[in-house]
Design a protein around this motif. Structure first.
Motif: not given
Length: 549
Positions: A483-494
């Protein structure tokens, strides 16, 4: 007007002390005299000009005093509700109290609301803890320095001020006290600098401090160290250790520590050049911080000191301070934030900043409710950020962060340096990566407790922005995406294309979206933002031990 009308009596709750008028609207007194200003009104009267009656006042500046008898910074600047038609006190040059000269203090001991005079002298020798001058009674009789003299101006025979009484020890056998001399008072309120004769031309100092206020009000990111070098030249006094935390610190240092009169003129000239065209207005001027600072009180692991203040016109305005058990902090902050917001200018962009001990950085302050009657999360009601208290008070990091922000202001966005969950990199390797990569934003997939050493390293390098999930994988030692990887992916895109100066507002919008769409499952629900721009806080975060703070 009477030449002594500027002596003031200050009352706050059960506390009574003295003070003295230094401008049409400002009175100096001791911070401990107005210690209850957060819950009790402050009233100021002028016994030698009684027709004014009692005037309400607010604490505009607090010197950093924390509540102990030997704490430094026992100074407060009171702002009256209206200008008064009295000539303010005038100051003697620093050191004029030496040589055994008779010194007089005008205080208000119990039973003497009209005031009493006490006659003392300053003992020769060094200042106590580089802070206080010791006072000793001239005779064994007469009025001692008793309760009610705190905040009194200490004057020479001609009425000029050399300091302020801060501690008293009167009695039948003990007739001593302490005063803050003017050069020490100027550490805690730079505005005093232009009032005290120091060998520089008064008109030059007035011009210099007016330019400093202009720069601070506009949020200009002037390089105080470079300006100081221009003012003193290659053979002038070197920079003090750590450099200058603000323009006002540089101006005060030139005034108090540089004997060459032309240095102040050159500093004013150079600053005026920059303000009149060389510097654009920086994005940091957008924000008007409301600061909630939490610190260990020293009275037990569960006891903390909470101080709430607001910045307006480049000045820090204390609002409330109290020592509390940890369980009472949330309610106290909730009731103090509205009062702090009232201190901001009508068109100000508020930014709520929690300055926290390191072990509190993961506290869900953005999810605290606004009040018992309003369930809106604070992070939805305000742009809200946290910062580390030790970092906030580090002169080295503040200086390095200013330089980082000068680069960031010209950037349309910044790259997120990812710190993955399960990181196997040594903490020293992360430090090198953050330095070598010129990182501006670092994103952590896991909470600080899951990678404590790596997180601690990130706080000691000048990375202006850190973001992380408050909850997630409890340990860092696992393989594969999570879930942390998903968080960083979403964060980077945002964050792509978002100017770093706008991140507090952008994160507020993310929190509003998470609260509206899926409070339990949205990736940004538990997003914590550490956002560090020292230019938002023009006064230094910590008091120094020379008259440069």
């Amino acid at each position: 007007m009477s030449g002594t009308a500027w002596h003031a009596r200050v009352a706050c709750g059960a506390e009574v002390g003295a003070g003295f008028l230094v401008s049409a609207r400002h009175v100096l007194t001791c911070a401990h005299v107005v210690r209850y200003a957060g819950t009790a009104p402050v009233g100021v009267t002028f016994p030698n000009w009684r027709r004014l009656g009692e005037l309400p006042a607010t604490v505009a500046v607090r010197g950093g005093w924390r509540g102990g008898a030997a704490d430094p910074g026992d100074l407060a600047v009171l702002e009256l509700s209206e200008d008064v038609p009295l000539a303010p006190a005038r100051f003697a040059p620093p050191g004029a109290e030496r040589g055994g000269r008779q010194l007089v203090a005008y205080g208000f001991p119990r039973g003497y609301d009209e005031g009493m005079l006490a006659s003392y002298r300053a003992l020769p020798g060094p200042r106590i803890s580089d802070e206080w001058v010791q006072l000793e009674a001239l005779t064994g009789h007469g009025q001692p320095l008793a309760a009610g003299f705190s905040g009194a101006a200490v004057t020479l025979e001609d009425g000029s001020v050399v300091g302020m009484v801060t501690a008293v020890a009167g009695g039948r056998d003990v007739r001593v006290g302490r005063m803050l001399p003017t050069e020490v008072m100027a550490r805690y309120w730079p505005g005093l600098g232009e009032l005290v004769p120091t060998g520089h031309r008064p008109e030059t100092l007035r011009r210099l401090y007016a330019l400093v206020r202009r720069a601070e009000a506009r949020g200009e990111a002037c390089d105080a160290n470079r300006l100081y070098g221009d003012a003193v030249g290659a053979f002038g006094p070197p920079l003090p250790p750590g450099g200058f935390a603000s323009l006002s610190a540089a101006a005060a240092y030139v005034q108090w520590e540089v004997p060459e009169p032309e240095a102040a003129t050159r500093l004013a000239d150079r600053l005026e050049e920059l303000l009149d065209g060389a510097l654009p207005t920086q994005p940091a001027a957008v924000w008007s911080p409301v600061v909630v600072e939490i610190d260990h009180s020293g009275e037990g692991p569960d006891q903390v000191t909470v101080e709430v203040s607001a910045y307006r016109d480049g000045r820090r305005r204390p609002v409330a301070v109290r020592r509390l058990p940890r369980s009472a902090v949330r309610a106290y902050v909730q009731q103090s934030l509205d009062e702090a917001a009232d201190q901001l200018a009508p068109d100000a962009e508020e930014l709520v900043t929690f300055v926290l001990p390191r072990e509190w950085l993961n506290e869900p302050v953005a999810q605290w409710e606004c009040s018992a009657d309003d369930s809106t999360p604070l992070g939805c009601a305000y742009p809200l950020v946290v910062t580390d208290r030790a970092r906030h008070r580090s002169g080295r990091l503040r200086h390095q962060l200013r330089k980082k922000w000068q680069k960031l202001d010209a950037s349309p966005g910044a790259t997120v340096h990812r710190v993955e969950c399960g990181i196997r990199e040594r903490p020293g390797g992360l430090r090198k990566r953050l330095w070598d990569g010129d990182a501006h934003l670092a994103g952590f997939a896991a909470p600080p407790t899951a990678a404590a050493e790596h997180f601690a390293v990130s706080l000691t390098v000048p990375v202006p922005v850190l973001l992380w999930r408050r909850t997630g994988c409890p340990v860092a030692g696992h393989d594969g995406p999570c879930a942390g990887t998903v968080f960083l992916d979403e964060l980077t895109a945002s964050l792509t294309g978002v100017p770093p100066a706008e991140l507090p507002r952008h994160v507020q919008k993310l929190r509003l979206t998470a609260d509206a769409e899926d409070p339990d499952g949205h990736w940004a629900r538990e997003l914590q933002l550490l956002w560090d721009d020292p230019r938002c806080f023009p006064e230094p975060a910590a008091s120094l031990h020379t008259p440069v703070a």
